[in-house]
Design a protein around this motif. Structure first.
Motif, PDB file in Angstrom:
ATOM      1  N   GLY A 293       0.813  -1.202   0.000  1.00 24.63           N
ATOM      2  CA  GLY A 293       0.000   0.000   0.000  1.00 24.63           C
ATOM      3  C   GLY A 293       0.852   1.260   0.000  1.00 24.63           C
ATOM      4  O   GLY A 293       2.052   1.218   0.269  1.00 24.63           O
ATOM      5  N   LYS A 294       0.184   2.390  -0.298  1.00 24.37           N
ATOM      6  CA  LYS A 294       0.899   3.672  -0.189  1.00 24.37           C
ATOM      7  C   LYS A 294       1.016   4.090   1.273  1.00 24.37           C
ATOM      8  O   LYS A 294       2.019   4.649   1.682  1.00 24.37           O
ATOM      9  CB  LYS A 294       0.151   4.743  -0.988  1.00 24.37           C
ATOM     10  N   ARG A 295      -0.050   3.836   2.029  1.00 22.54           N
ATOM     11  CA  ARG A 295      -0.061   4.150   3.466  1.00 22.54           C
ATOM     12  C   ARG A 295      -0.300   2.854   4.222  1.00 22.54           C
ATOM     13  O   ARG A 295      -1.374   2.262   4.124  1.00 22.54           O
ATOM     14  CB  ARG A 295      -1.151   5.169   3.787  1.00 22.54           C
ATOM     15  N   VAL A 296       0.691   2.415   4.928  1.00 24.74           N
ATOM     16  CA  VAL A 296       0.657   1.090   5.564  1.00 24.74           C
ATOM     17  C   VAL A 296       0.645   1.242   7.082  1.00 24.74           C
ATOM     18  O   VAL A 296       1.436   2.015   7.637  1.00 24.74           O
ATOM     19  CB  VAL A 296       1.872   0.248   5.132  1.00 24.74           C
ATOM     20  N   ALA A 297      -0.247   0.524   7.740  1.00 18.91           N
ATOM     21  CA  ALA A 297      -0.292   0.479   9.207  1.00 18.91           C
ATOM     22  C   ALA A 297       0.191  -0.891   9.660  1.00 18.91           C
ATOM     23  O   ALA A 297      -0.331  -1.917   9.225  1.00 18.91           O
ATOM     24  CB  ALA A 297      -1.709   0.731   9.707  1.00 18.91           C
ATOM     25  N   ILE A 298       1.218  -0.902  10.502  1.00 22.78           N
ATOM     26  CA  ILE A 298       1.756  -2.149  11.057  1.00 22.78           C
ATOM     27  C   ILE A 298       1.273  -2.263  12.501  1.00 22.78           C
ATOM     28  O   ILE A 298       1.508  -1.347  13.305  1.00 22.78           O
ATOM     29  CB  ILE A 298       3.303  -2.142  11.043  1.00 22.78           C
TER      30      ILE A 298
ATOM     31  N   ALA B 235       6.351   2.051  -0.132  1.00 23.25           N
ATOM     32  CA  ALA B 235       5.261   2.690   0.602  1.00 23.25           C
ATOM     33  C   ALA B 235       5.654   4.106   1.006  1.00 23.25           C
ATOM     34  O   ALA B 235       6.766   4.335   1.488  1.00 23.25           O
ATOM     35  CB  ALA B 235       4.912   1.855   1.839  1.00 23.25           C
ATOM     36  N   GLU B 236       4.725   5.040   0.821  1.00 18.63           N
ATOM     37  CA  GLU B 236       5.050   6.434   1.124  1.00 18.63           C
ATOM     38  C   GLU B 236       5.040   6.709   2.620  1.00 18.63           C
ATOM     39  O   GLU B 236       5.800   7.538   3.105  1.00 18.63           O
ATOM     40  CB  GLU B 236       4.037   7.351   0.419  1.00 18.63           C
ATOM     41  N   ARG B 237       4.169   6.039   3.322  1.00 21.89           N
ATOM     42  CA  ARG B 237       4.037   6.288   4.758  1.00 21.89           C
ATOM     43  C   ARG B 237       3.794   4.964   5.479  1.00 21.89           C
ATOM     44  O   ARG B 237       2.886   4.215   5.115  1.00 21.89           O
ATOM     45  CB  ARG B 237       2.849   7.220   5.001  1.00 21.89           C
ATOM     46  N   VAL B 238       4.604   4.675   6.471  1.00 19.32           N
ATOM     47  CA  VAL B 238       4.428   3.442   7.251  1.00 19.32           C
ATOM     48  C   VAL B 238       4.335   3.821   8.722  1.00 19.32           C
ATOM     49  O   VAL B 238       5.262   4.419   9.282  1.00 19.32           O
ATOM     50  CB  VAL B 238       5.607   2.464   7.031  1.00 19.32           C
ATOM     51  N   ASN B 239       3.211   3.505   9.338  1.00 25.32           N
ATOM     52  CA  ASN B 239       2.988   3.769  10.762  1.00 25.32           C
ATOM     53  C   ASN B 239       2.996   2.462  11.542  1.00 25.32           C
ATOM     54  O   ASN B 239       2.242   1.536  11.220  1.00 25.32           O
ATOM     55  CB  ASN B 239       1.624   4.433  10.983  1.00 25.32           C
TER      56      ASN B 239
ATOM     57  N   SER C 182       7.301   5.595  10.930  1.00 27.88           N
ATOM     58  CA  SER C 182       6.733   6.363  12.037  1.00 27.88           C
ATOM     59  C   SER C 182       6.226   5.412  13.128  1.00 27.88           C
ATOM     60  O   SER C 182       5.872   4.271  12.840  1.00 27.88           O
ATOM     61  CB  SER C 182       5.554   7.206  11.552  1.00 27.88           C
ATOM     62  N   PHE C 183       6.174   5.908  14.357  1.00 24.11           N
ATOM     63  CA  PHE C 183       5.683   5.104  15.477  1.00 24.11           C
ATOM     64  C   PHE C 183       4.546   5.843  16.176  1.00 24.11           C
ATOM     65  O   PHE C 183       4.664   7.037  16.472  1.00 24.11           O
ATOM     66  CB  PHE C 183       6.805   4.828  16.477  1.00 24.11           C
ATOM     67  N   MET C 184       3.465   5.147  16.402  1.00 22.28           N
ATOM     68  CA  MET C 184       2.344   5.690  17.169  1.00 22.28           C
ATOM     69  C   MET C 184       2.196   4.829  18.417  1.00 22.28           C
ATOM     70  O   MET C 184       1.645   3.728  18.379  1.00 22.28           O
ATOM     71  CB  MET C 184       1.065   5.666  16.327  1.00 22.28           C
TER      72      MET C 184
ATOM     73  N   SER D 161     -11.599   8.870  22.972  1.00 22.30           N
ATOM     74  CA  SER D 161     -10.376   9.329  22.291  1.00 22.30           C
ATOM     75  C   SER D 161     -10.186   8.630  20.950  1.00 22.30           C
ATOM     76  O   SER D 161      -9.077   8.583  20.428  1.00 22.30           O
ATOM     77  CB  SER D 161      -9.159   9.076  23.192  1.00 22.30           C
ATOM     78  N   GLU D 162     -11.257   8.095  20.374  1.00 20.31           N
ATOM     79  CA  GLU D 162     -11.128   7.362  19.112  1.00 20.31           C
ATOM     80  C   GLU D 162     -10.736   8.298  17.968  1.00 20.31           C
ATOM     81  O   GLU D 162     -11.126   9.468  17.942  1.00 20.31           O
ATOM     82  CB  GLU D 162     -12.459   6.675  18.764  1.00 20.31           C
ATOM     83  N   PHE D 163      -9.996   7.768  17.023  1.00 19.53           N
ATOM     84  CA  PHE D 163      -9.613   8.529  15.833  1.00 19.53           C
ATOM     85  C   PHE D 163      -9.294   7.542  14.710  1.00 19.53           C
ATOM     86  O   PHE D 163      -9.149   6.336  14.954  1.00 19.53           O
ATOM     87  CB  PHE D 163      -8.413   9.443  16.116  1.00 19.53           C
ATOM     88  N   ILE D 164      -9.184   8.025  13.492  1.00 18.88           N
ATOM     89  CA  ILE D 164      -8.941   7.182  12.323  1.00 18.88           C
ATOM     90  C   ILE D 164      -7.540   7.445  11.776  1.00 18.88           C
ATOM     91  O   ILE D 164      -7.135   8.594  11.589  1.00 18.88           O
ATOM     92  CB  ILE D 164      -9.966   7.458  11.207  1.00 18.88           C
ATOM     93  N   VAL D 165      -6.791   6.372  11.561  1.00 19.00           N
ATOM     94  CA  VAL D 165      -5.511   6.452  10.849  1.00 19.00           C
ATOM     95  C   VAL D 165      -5.777   6.051   9.402  1.00 19.00           C
ATOM     96  O   VAL D 165      -6.191   4.916   9.138  1.00 19.00           O
ATOM     97  CB  VAL D 165      -4.465   5.507  11.478  1.00 19.00           C
TER      98      VAL D 165
END
Length: 462
Positions: free
Chosen positions: A270-275, A294-298, A324-326, A367-371
């Motif tokens: 993907g272009k934006r990947v969530a691990i 991938a352009e962005r990996v969180n 990136s790390f969340m 505190s929910e939000f969407i990545v």
């Protein structure tokens, strides 16, 4: 939001796909290896040896490189660790031998891992064979699983004259060394060359066979003098959240395996990947995604940086790759219309320590939000082989926290004919390739002592 993003100089567009997946560290030249070897102090009570789980005589193998005896250096390494070429690449040397080097604080530690790779690669390139199958002793051993523990045990037993057969469910032998370690740390050829070396010792490796389905455990136990179980762990477990079956959600281990077995230009990303997760497998999946383009990996982890299970040097490596790390973030739903479009998360705080000894994550209300993401890779550990455990229990084998219980001095289970090693027995402590190799050695020694006696035990099994 506890996010750390560190822009880096990584310019994928300046490198071809193949170049991005070359080994991170280039091989040492003869000159560089000699210079590095001559920095070693050759300590009498070398702490690096104590830190190595397989107890390689590190000062001796480095001394041999310093004096131009590279062949002898490789022999010294392989006498203690038949999978020395793999361990040279994948061992957490910063936590083991190099971390114990007396030069660690005043200068910089000796590059033990890269010197070990230099010596073992030399032996591979020259096709040097150091060991031969031992004189047959009439004893048969079956090994379940062709990962590092199984291969190590098989090789040591073959040197002692045992008739050894390995049963492996995968198409290729080598376990995680073949399928589960990112290719720019260990190319698949290194693992397969070690498998070939074990086969050249007379070991029979049968792949594509699942013990318990294609071959009954009863047959192995009845027809062999001993059985060594080295089945590792299973797939990544489900996250148990809505939407995790949407197209675009992937298993981290399968994602890594694709880079080892398929052409790189055929792997989808993907272009934006969530691990999901913060262990070493998660780090590997994240850095692979970046190197694929991938352009962005969180990386999303429910605890804080302090509780990460990944090694610190792996964390720094991922940062260097632009990952990136969340932290303190818990996924609660994969959202999308027909495929992944985002990951719904909730922020977390840390409460009192849980059973693992780490502070437990506690959700923060409202505190929910969407990545936003178009690919989710789950890397939250591995399942235990409960079906195998249930079968082994019928033979008296006991378990601890879902892992096979063994006597750590022999790796023998409660059934005196069944031994076990590798990740499937690691109920406490770190699981690693080098620990699995040592498990195989310990079991081989115990099997030999039990079936043949101590008198002819090879000195190399220590």
């Amino acid at each position: 939001m506890a996010e750390h993003y560190k822009p880096v100089k990584y310019k994928a567009w300046e490198m071809s796909l193949e170049e991005r997946f070359q080994e991170v560290y280039p091989p040492l030249s003869e000159r560089d290896a000699t210079v590095e070897a001559n920095r070693c102090l050759f300590c009498y009570d070398a702490p690096c040896m104590d830190a190595c789980p397989t107890h390689i005589d590190i000062p001796t193998f480095i001394k041999k490189i310093a004096t131009g005896n590279v062949k002898g250096s490789a022999r010294t390494i392989l006498e203690s660790n038949l999978l020395g070429a793999t361990c040279a690449r994948v061992c957490p040397v910063q936590e083991l031998c190099e971390g114990a080097c007396v030069l660690e604080h005043d200068h910089k530690p000796i590059a033990i891992g890269r010197l070990q790779r230099y010596a073992t690669d030399y032996a591979i390139e020259k096709n040097i064979k150091f060991f031969e199958k031992g004189k047959p002793n009439g004893k048969k051993v079956a090994i379940v699983g062709a990962g590092p523990a199984g291969l190590s045990c098989a090789g040591e037993l073959a040197k002692l004259g045992f008739d050894v057969t390995i049963y492996e469910r995968q198409k290729l032998a080598g376990g995680l060394d073949t399928y589960g370690i990112v290719v720019f740390r260990e190319p698949i050829e290194v693992s397969l060359r070690e498998v070939k070396m074990i086969e050249e010792l007379g070991v029979t490796v049968k792949t594509g066979i699942t013990v318990g389905r294609d071959v009954p455990f009863e047959d192995l136990i009845e027809k062999n003098d001993a059985v060594f179980v080295a089945i590792g762990l299973g797939d990544v477990p489900n996250m148990e959240i809505p939407g995790e079956n949407l197209p675009g959600v992937h298993d981290g281990l399968e994602f890594i395996a694709e880079t080892k077995t398929q052409p790189l230009n055929t792997i989808k990303f993907g272009k934006r990947v969530a691990i999901i997760g913060a262990g070493n497998t998660a780090i590997d999946a994240a850095t692979i995604a970046r190197r694929l383009g991938a352009e962005r990996v969180n990386m999303i982890y429910r605890r804080s940086e302090a509780e990460m299970t990944a090694y610190h040097f792996e964390y720094e490596f991922a940062l260097g790759e632009g990952v990136s790390f969340m932290f303190l973030t818990q996924p609660i739903e994969v959202v999308g219309n027909g495929r992944v479009e985002g990951l719904k998360c909730i922020r977390m705080d840390l409460g009192a320590p849980d059973q693992s000894g780490r502070r437990a994550p506690v959700p923060v209300a409202n505190s929910e939000f969407i990545v936003e993401c178009d690919m989710v890779i789950k890397a939250i550990g591995q399942k235990k082989h409960t079906d195998v455990m249930q079968k082994l229990a019928t033979f008296g084998v006991q378990e601890t926290k879902g892992y096979i219980a063994v006597d750590t001095t022999t790796n023998r289970t409660a059934n005196p004919k069944i031994f076990a090693g590798g990740d499937c027995v690691r109920s406490i402590g770190e699981a690693s390739t080098v620990m699995a190799v040592q498990d195989g050695k310990i079991a081989a020694r115990a099997i030999h002592e039990q079936l043949v006696g101590k008198g002819e035990l090879a000195a190399s099994i220590s």
